[in-house]
Design an enzyme around this catalytic site. Structure first.
Site, PDB file in Angstrom:
ATOM      1  N   GLU A 108       3.881  25.756 -60.328  1.00 52.84           N
ATOM      2  CA  GLU A 108       5.142  25.798 -59.598  1.00 52.84           C
ATOM      3  C   GLU A 108       6.155  24.811 -60.163  1.00 52.84           C
ATOM      4  OE1 GLU A 108       3.707  27.133 -55.141  1.00 52.84           O
ATOM      5  OE2 GLU A 108       3.531  25.019 -55.645  1.00 52.84           O
ATOM      6  N   CYS A 362       7.253  16.769 -52.193  1.00 56.97           N
ATOM      7  CA  CYS A 362       6.251  15.944 -52.867  1.00 56.97           C
ATOM      8  C   CYS A 362       4.878  16.104 -52.222  1.00 56.97           C
ATOM      9  CB  CYS A 362       6.649  14.473 -52.790  1.00 56.97           C
ATOM     10  SG  CYS A 362       7.927  14.030 -53.947  1.00 56.97           S
TER      11      CYS A 362
END
Length: 369
Positions: A108, A362
Protein backbone atom coordinates in the site's frame (compact mmCIF):
# COMPACT_ATOMS: atom_id res chain seq x y z
CA UNK A 1 -0.68 -9.63 25.02
CA UNK A 2 -0.34 -11.99 22.05
CA UNK A 3 2.80 -14.07 21.70
CA UNK A 4 5.55 -11.93 20.23
CA UNK A 5 6.72 -12.49 16.69
CA UNK A 6 10.40 -13.07 15.87
CA UNK A 7 12.47 -10.25 14.41
CA UNK A 8 13.25 -10.78 10.72
CA UNK A 9 16.12 -8.80 9.21
CA UNK A 10 16.65 -10.82 6.03
CA UNK A 11 13.71 -11.04 3.66
CA UNK A 12 12.85 -14.27 1.85
CA UNK A 13 14.64 -14.38 -1.52
CA UNK A 14 11.52 -14.83 -3.58
CA UNK A 15 9.21 -12.99 -5.88
CA UNK A 16 11.51 -10.16 -6.93
CA UNK A 17 10.24 -8.60 -10.16
CA UNK A 18 12.03 -8.57 -13.53
CA UNK A 19 14.48 -5.77 -14.25
CA UNK A 20 12.96 -2.33 -14.83
CA UNK A 21 14.45 0.95 -16.06
CA UNK A 22 14.09 2.42 -12.56
CA UNK A 23 16.36 -0.30 -11.14
CA UNK A 24 19.23 1.00 -13.28
CA UNK A 25 21.60 3.90 -12.82
CA UNK A 26 22.82 5.97 -15.77
CA UNK A 27 25.65 3.62 -16.78
CA UNK A 28 23.44 0.53 -16.44
CA UNK A 29 20.74 2.15 -18.58
CA UNK A 30 23.23 2.78 -21.37
CA UNK A 31 24.39 -0.84 -21.19
CA UNK A 32 20.81 -2.13 -21.26
CA UNK A 33 20.00 -0.05 -24.35
CA UNK A 34 23.16 -1.29 -26.03
CA UNK A 35 22.10 -4.90 -25.32
CA UNK A 36 18.87 -4.17 -27.19
CA UNK A 37 20.86 -2.98 -30.20
CA UNK A 38 19.66 0.60 -29.82
CA UNK A 39 21.80 3.76 -30.11
CA UNK A 40 23.15 5.16 -26.83
CA UNK A 41 20.98 8.30 -26.90
CA UNK A 42 17.89 6.15 -26.40
CA UNK A 43 18.96 5.58 -22.76
CA UNK A 44 18.42 9.23 -21.82
CA UNK A 45 15.33 9.39 -24.00
CA UNK A 46 13.70 6.50 -22.14
CA UNK A 47 14.74 7.94 -18.78
CA UNK A 48 13.22 11.34 -19.64
CA UNK A 49 9.97 9.64 -20.61
CA UNK A 50 9.81 7.82 -17.29
CA UNK A 51 11.18 10.43 -14.88
CA UNK A 52 10.20 13.74 -16.53
CA UNK A 53 7.01 12.80 -18.41
CA UNK A 54 6.07 10.11 -15.86
CA UNK A 55 5.30 7.70 -18.70
CA UNK A 56 5.81 3.97 -18.10
CA UNK A 57 4.17 2.59 -21.27
CA UNK A 58 6.55 2.46 -24.28
CA UNK A 59 3.53 2.32 -26.63
CA UNK A 60 2.84 5.93 -25.64
CA UNK A 61 6.44 7.07 -26.13
CA UNK A 62 5.99 8.77 -29.50
CA UNK A 63 9.66 9.71 -29.83
CA UNK A 64 10.50 5.99 -29.85
CA UNK A 65 10.24 4.13 -33.20
CA UNK A 66 7.12 1.95 -33.22
CA UNK A 67 9.24 -1.01 -34.31
CA UNK A 68 11.21 -1.11 -31.03
CA UNK A 69 8.50 -0.20 -28.51
CA UNK A 70 7.47 -3.79 -27.79
CA UNK A 71 11.09 -4.89 -27.32
CA UNK A 72 11.77 -1.94 -24.99
CA UNK A 73 8.59 -2.66 -23.05
CA UNK A 74 9.46 -6.31 -22.47
CA UNK A 75 13.05 -5.57 -21.49
CA UNK A 76 12.83 -2.35 -19.47
CA UNK A 77 9.20 -1.61 -18.62
CA UNK A 78 7.57 -4.74 -17.15
CA UNK A 79 4.35 -3.97 -15.27
CA UNK A 80 5.49 -3.74 -11.66
CA UNK A 81 2.43 -2.59 -9.74
CA UNK A 82 -1.24 -2.87 -10.67
CA UNK A 83 -3.73 -0.81 -8.64
CA UNK A 84 -6.35 -3.08 -7.06
CA UNK A 85 -8.33 -0.30 -5.43
CA UNK A 86 -8.17 3.32 -4.32
CA UNK A 87 -9.82 4.39 -1.05
CA UNK A 88 -10.33 8.07 -0.22
CA UNK A 89 -11.23 10.00 2.94
CA UNK A 90 -10.65 13.45 4.50
CA UNK A 91 -12.91 14.96 1.79
CA UNK A 92 -10.78 13.25 -0.84
CA UNK A 93 -7.52 14.77 0.39
CA UNK A 94 -6.20 11.36 1.51
CA UNK A 95 -6.04 8.46 -0.94
CA UNK A 96 -4.80 4.97 -0.11
CA UNK A 97 -3.87 2.68 -2.99
CA UNK A 98 -3.66 -1.09 -2.69
CA UNK A 99 -1.15 -2.43 -5.22
CA UNK A 100 -0.62 -5.94 -6.51
CA UNK A 101 2.92 -6.79 -7.57
CA UNK A 102 3.81 -9.18 -10.42
CA UNK A 103 3.92 -12.16 -8.02
CA UNK A 104 0.62 -11.34 -6.30
CA UNK A 105 2.27 -9.64 -3.33
CA UNK A 106 0.12 -6.82 -1.91
CA UNK A 107 1.38 -3.45 -0.69
CA UNK A 108 0.00 0.00 0.00
CA UNK A 109 0.87 3.66 -0.46
CA UNK A 110 -0.96 6.75 0.82
CA UNK A 111 -1.17 10.15 -0.90
CA UNK A 112 -2.05 13.06 1.40
CA UNK A 113 -2.87 16.51 0.11
CA UNK A 114 -2.45 19.57 2.34
CA UNK A 115 -3.00 23.25 1.49
CA UNK A 116 0.74 23.85 1.02
CA UNK A 117 2.08 20.43 -0.06
CA UNK A 118 1.30 16.89 -1.19
CA UNK A 119 2.99 14.03 0.64
CA UNK A 120 3.23 10.40 -0.45
CA UNK A 121 3.77 7.70 2.16
CA UNK A 122 5.44 4.73 0.46
CA UNK A 123 6.25 1.12 1.29
CA UNK A 124 9.77 -0.31 1.12
CA UNK A 125 8.87 -3.92 1.93
CA UNK A 126 5.78 -6.07 1.54
CA UNK A 127 4.97 -6.56 5.20
CA UNK A 128 7.53 -5.93 7.94
CA UNK A 129 9.83 -8.07 10.05
CA UNK A 130 10.22 -5.69 13.01
CA UNK A 131 7.24 -7.19 14.92
CA UNK A 132 6.11 -4.06 16.80
CA UNK A 133 2.97 -5.21 18.66
CA UNK A 134 0.92 -2.01 18.16
CA UNK A 135 1.43 -1.91 14.36
CA UNK A 136 -0.78 -3.87 11.94
CA UNK A 137 2.05 -4.16 9.39
CA UNK A 138 4.49 -5.53 11.97
CA UNK A 139 1.95 -8.06 13.18
CA UNK A 140 1.51 -9.39 9.62
CA UNK A 141 5.15 -10.42 9.23
CA UNK A 142 7.50 -9.91 6.27
CA UNK A 143 6.70 -11.23 2.78
CA UNK A 144 9.65 -9.81 0.84
CA UNK A 145 11.72 -6.74 0.04
CA UNK A 146 10.49 -4.43 -2.70
CA UNK A 147 12.80 -3.76 -5.63
CA UNK A 148 14.21 -0.28 -6.23
CA UNK A 149 11.82 0.13 -9.17
CA UNK A 150 8.78 -1.02 -7.15
CA UNK A 151 9.58 1.71 -4.62
CA UNK A 152 10.21 4.39 -7.27
CA UNK A 153 7.10 3.46 -9.26
CA UNK A 154 4.86 4.25 -6.27
CA UNK A 155 6.27 7.79 -6.45
CA UNK A 156 6.02 8.11 -10.23
CA UNK A 157 2.36 7.06 -10.12
CA UNK A 158 1.53 9.59 -7.40
CA UNK A 159 3.40 12.37 -9.21
CA UNK A 160 1.37 11.58 -12.35
CA UNK A 161 -1.89 11.48 -10.35
CA UNK A 162 -1.13 14.92 -8.89
CA UNK A 163 -0.16 16.35 -12.28
CA UNK A 164 -3.29 14.98 -13.95
CA UNK A 165 -5.67 16.10 -11.20
CA UNK A 166 -6.71 12.55 -10.30
CA UNK A 167 -7.00 13.53 -6.63
CA UNK A 168 -9.34 16.03 -4.98
CA UNK A 169 -8.34 19.66 -5.41
CA UNK A 170 -7.35 19.53 -9.06
CA UNK A 171 -3.88 19.35 -10.63
CA UNK A 172 -0.87 19.93 -8.40
CA UNK A 173 2.64 18.74 -7.69
CA UNK A 174 3.94 15.95 -5.49
CA UNK A 175 6.31 17.68 -3.07
CA UNK A 176 7.20 15.23 -0.29
CA UNK A 177 7.90 11.51 0.06
CA UNK A 178 8.05 9.66 3.37
CA UNK A 179 9.29 6.07 3.75
CA UNK A 180 6.70 5.41 6.45
CA UNK A 181 4.49 2.84 4.72
CA UNK A 182 4.94 -0.91 4.99
CA UNK A 183 8.34 -2.23 6.00
CA UNK A 184 11.56 -1.17 7.73
CA UNK A 185 13.41 0.89 5.09
CA UNK A 186 16.88 0.28 6.54
CA UNK A 187 16.33 -3.50 6.44
CA UNK A 188 16.09 -3.12 2.63
CA UNK A 189 19.03 -0.74 2.69
CA UNK A 190 20.63 -1.01 -0.74
CA UNK A 191 17.36 -0.74 -2.69
CA UNK A 192 15.98 2.05 -0.51
CA UNK A 193 19.11 4.19 -0.94
CA UNK A 194 19.03 3.56 -4.70
CA UNK A 195 15.34 4.55 -4.72
CA UNK A 196 16.12 7.76 -2.79
CA UNK A 197 18.71 8.65 -5.44
CA UNK A 198 16.19 8.01 -8.26
CA UNK A 199 13.50 10.03 -6.47
CA UNK A 200 15.78 13.02 -5.87
CA UNK A 201 18.10 13.14 -8.89
CA UNK A 202 17.08 15.62 -11.61
CA UNK A 203 15.84 14.18 -14.94
CA UNK A 204 16.97 12.17 -16.82
CA UNK A 205 18.36 10.38 -13.76
CA UNK A 206 15.40 10.81 -11.43
CA UNK A 207 12.12 12.43 -10.45
CA UNK A 208 13.77 15.61 -9.20
CA UNK A 209 12.29 15.96 -5.71
CA UNK A 210 14.39 17.81 -3.13
CA UNK A 211 16.39 15.50 -0.84
CA UNK A 212 15.20 17.60 2.08
CA UNK A 213 11.60 16.73 1.20
CA UNK A 214 12.27 12.99 1.56
CA UNK A 215 12.04 11.30 4.98
CA UNK A 216 13.46 7.85 5.74
CA UNK A 217 11.97 6.26 8.85
CA UNK A 218 13.51 3.51 10.97
CA UNK A 219 12.78 1.64 14.19
CA UNK A 220 16.44 2.11 15.05
CA UNK A 221 18.87 -0.08 13.11
CA UNK A 222 21.86 1.79 14.54
CA UNK A 223 24.61 0.56 12.15
CA UNK A 224 22.41 1.32 9.12
CA UNK A 225 21.66 4.83 10.45
CA UNK A 226 25.42 5.48 10.54
CA UNK A 227 25.82 4.03 7.06
CA UNK A 228 23.04 6.28 5.76
CA UNK A 229 24.80 9.28 7.31
CA UNK A 230 27.85 8.51 5.15
CA UNK A 231 25.89 8.35 1.85
CA UNK A 232 26.18 12.09 1.20
CA UNK A 233 22.39 12.51 1.19
CA UNK A 234 20.46 15.20 3.07
CA UNK A 235 17.19 13.35 3.61
CA UNK A 236 15.35 13.65 6.92
CA UNK A 237 15.90 10.76 9.33
CA UNK A 238 12.88 9.77 11.44
CA UNK A 239 13.44 7.39 14.36
CA UNK A 240 10.44 5.50 15.74
CA UNK A 241 11.41 5.65 19.41
CA UNK A 242 7.99 5.35 21.15
CA UNK A 243 9.50 5.33 24.66
CA UNK A 244 12.76 6.61 26.20
CA UNK A 245 13.43 3.61 28.47
CA UNK A 246 14.88 0.27 27.38
CA UNK A 247 12.61 -1.81 29.61
CA UNK A 248 9.40 -0.80 27.82
CA UNK A 249 11.02 -0.35 24.41
CA UNK A 250 12.21 -3.98 24.44
CA UNK A 251 8.49 -4.86 24.22
CA UNK A 252 7.09 -2.00 22.11
CA UNK A 253 9.94 -2.02 19.58
CA UNK A 254 11.55 -5.47 19.77
CA UNK A 255 14.62 -4.39 17.77
CA UNK A 256 15.59 -2.56 20.99
CA UNK A 257 16.84 -5.92 22.25
CA UNK A 258 19.53 -5.60 19.55
CA UNK A 259 20.26 -1.85 19.73
CA UNK A 260 19.34 0.04 22.90
CA UNK A 261 17.87 3.53 23.18
CA UNK A 262 21.31 5.04 23.88
CA UNK A 263 22.87 3.26 20.87
CA UNK A 264 20.07 4.47 18.61
CA UNK A 265 20.37 8.06 19.87
CA UNK A 266 24.16 7.98 19.43
CA UNK A 267 23.66 6.86 15.82
CA UNK A 268 21.03 9.60 15.35
CA UNK A 269 23.52 12.16 16.67
CA UNK A 270 26.10 10.91 14.18
CA UNK A 271 23.51 11.36 11.42
CA UNK A 272 22.67 14.90 12.56
CA UNK A 273 26.35 15.87 12.77
CA UNK A 274 27.21 14.43 9.35
CA UNK A 275 24.21 15.88 7.50
CA UNK A 276 23.38 19.01 9.48
CA UNK A 277 19.75 17.83 9.43
CA UNK A 278 17.43 17.81 12.42
CA UNK A 279 16.32 14.27 13.36
CA UNK A 280 12.62 13.52 13.84
CA UNK A 281 11.62 11.33 16.77
CA UNK A 282 8.31 9.50 16.25
CA UNK A 283 6.36 8.66 19.40
CA UNK A 284 2.98 6.89 19.26
CA UNK A 285 0.99 7.93 22.34
CA UNK A 286 -0.52 4.80 23.93
CA UNK A 287 -2.90 5.24 26.87
CA UNK A 288 -1.39 4.13 30.21
CA UNK A 289 1.55 2.50 28.41
CA UNK A 290 4.07 5.18 27.38
CA UNK A 291 2.28 8.46 28.11
CA UNK A 292 3.25 9.03 31.76
CA UNK A 293 4.61 12.48 32.79
CA UNK A 294 7.89 10.93 33.97
CA UNK A 295 8.43 9.39 30.54
CA UNK A 296 7.90 12.81 28.94
CA UNK A 297 10.55 14.26 31.27
CA UNK A 298 12.95 11.39 30.55
CA UNK A 299 12.37 11.68 26.80
CA UNK A 300 13.09 15.41 26.80
CA UNK A 301 16.24 15.03 28.92
CA UNK A 302 17.66 12.14 26.88
CA UNK A 303 17.01 13.85 23.55
CA UNK A 304 18.43 17.18 24.73
CA UNK A 305 21.59 15.45 25.94
CA UNK A 306 22.01 13.29 22.83
CA UNK A 307 20.94 15.67 20.07
CA UNK A 308 20.87 19.20 21.48
CA UNK A 309 18.84 21.38 19.13
CA UNK A 310 19.00 18.94 16.21
CA UNK A 311 15.81 17.09 17.11
CA UNK A 312 12.04 17.40 16.85
CA UNK A 313 9.48 15.09 18.48
CA UNK A 314 6.35 14.09 16.55
CA UNK A 315 3.72 12.71 18.89
CA UNK A 316 1.34 10.41 17.02
CA UNK A 317 -2.07 9.64 18.53
CA UNK A 318 -2.20 5.82 18.42
CA UNK A 319 -4.21 4.66 15.44
CA UNK A 320 -6.52 1.69 16.12
CA UNK A 321 -5.63 -1.68 14.59
CA UNK A 322 -7.78 -4.85 14.51
CA UNK A 323 -7.54 -6.91 17.69
CA UNK A 324 -5.35 -4.40 19.52
CA UNK A 325 -5.88 -3.99 23.27
CA UNK A 326 -4.40 -0.48 23.24
CA UNK A 327 -6.00 2.96 22.91
CA UNK A 328 -4.78 6.46 22.12
CA UNK A 329 -3.91 8.75 25.04
CA UNK A 330 -6.55 11.33 26.05
CA UNK A 331 -6.00 14.85 24.69
CA UNK A 332 -5.22 16.35 28.12
CA UNK A 333 -2.51 13.72 28.67
CA UNK A 334 -1.15 14.48 25.19
CA UNK A 335 -1.01 18.22 25.94
CA UNK A 336 0.81 17.67 29.23
CA UNK A 337 3.31 15.37 27.51
CA UNK A 338 4.07 18.05 24.90
CA UNK A 339 4.47 20.68 27.62
CA UNK A 340 6.94 18.56 29.57
CA UNK A 341 9.08 17.67 26.54
CA UNK A 342 9.24 21.34 25.51
CA UNK A 343 10.16 22.27 29.11
CA UNK A 344 13.35 20.22 28.63
CA UNK A 345 14.28 22.41 25.65
CA UNK A 346 13.16 19.99 22.92
CA UNK A 347 10.79 20.91 20.07
CA UNK A 348 7.60 18.80 20.18
CA UNK A 349 4.28 18.80 18.30
CA UNK A 350 1.34 16.42 17.75
CA UNK A 351 1.11 15.09 14.22
CA UNK A 352 -1.99 15.76 12.15
CA UNK A 353 -3.40 12.24 11.72
CA UNK A 354 -4.82 11.44 8.30
CA UNK A 355 -6.56 8.43 6.82
CA UNK A 356 -7.74 6.70 9.98
CA UNK A 357 -11.16 5.67 8.65
CA UNK A 358 -9.65 3.92 5.62
CA UNK A 359 -6.87 2.28 7.68
CA UNK A 360 -4.30 4.48 5.95
CA UNK A 361 -2.78 6.08 9.04
CA UNK A 362 0.52 5.24 10.77
CA UNK A 363 0.64 1.61 11.87
CA UNK A 364 -2.55 0.62 10.05
CA UNK A 365 -1.26 -0.56 6.65
CA UNK A 366 -1.92 -4.27 6.30
CA UNK A 367 -2.54 -4.70 2.54
CA UNK A 368 -5.80 -6.56 2.94
CA UNK A 369 -7.70 -6.98 -0.30
Amino acid sequence: MAASLPLVFTAPKRGMPPRHLADLDSAERKEAVKELGLPAFRADQLARQYYARLEADPEKMTDLPASVREKVGESLFPTLLTPIKHLACDSGDTRKTLWKAHDGTLLESVLMRYPDRATLCISSQAGCGMACPFCATGQGGLDRNLSTAEIVDQVREAAAAMRDGDVAGGPGRLSNVVFMGMGEPLANYKRVVAAVRRITSPAPDGLGLSQRSVTVSTVGLAPAIRKLADEGLSVTLAVSLHTPDDELRDTLVPVNNRWSVSEVLQAARYYADKTGRRVSIEYAMIKNVNDQPWRADMLGKKLKKALGGLVHVNLIPLNPTPGSEWDASPKDVEREFVRRVIAQGVSCTVRDTRGQEIAAACGQLAAEN
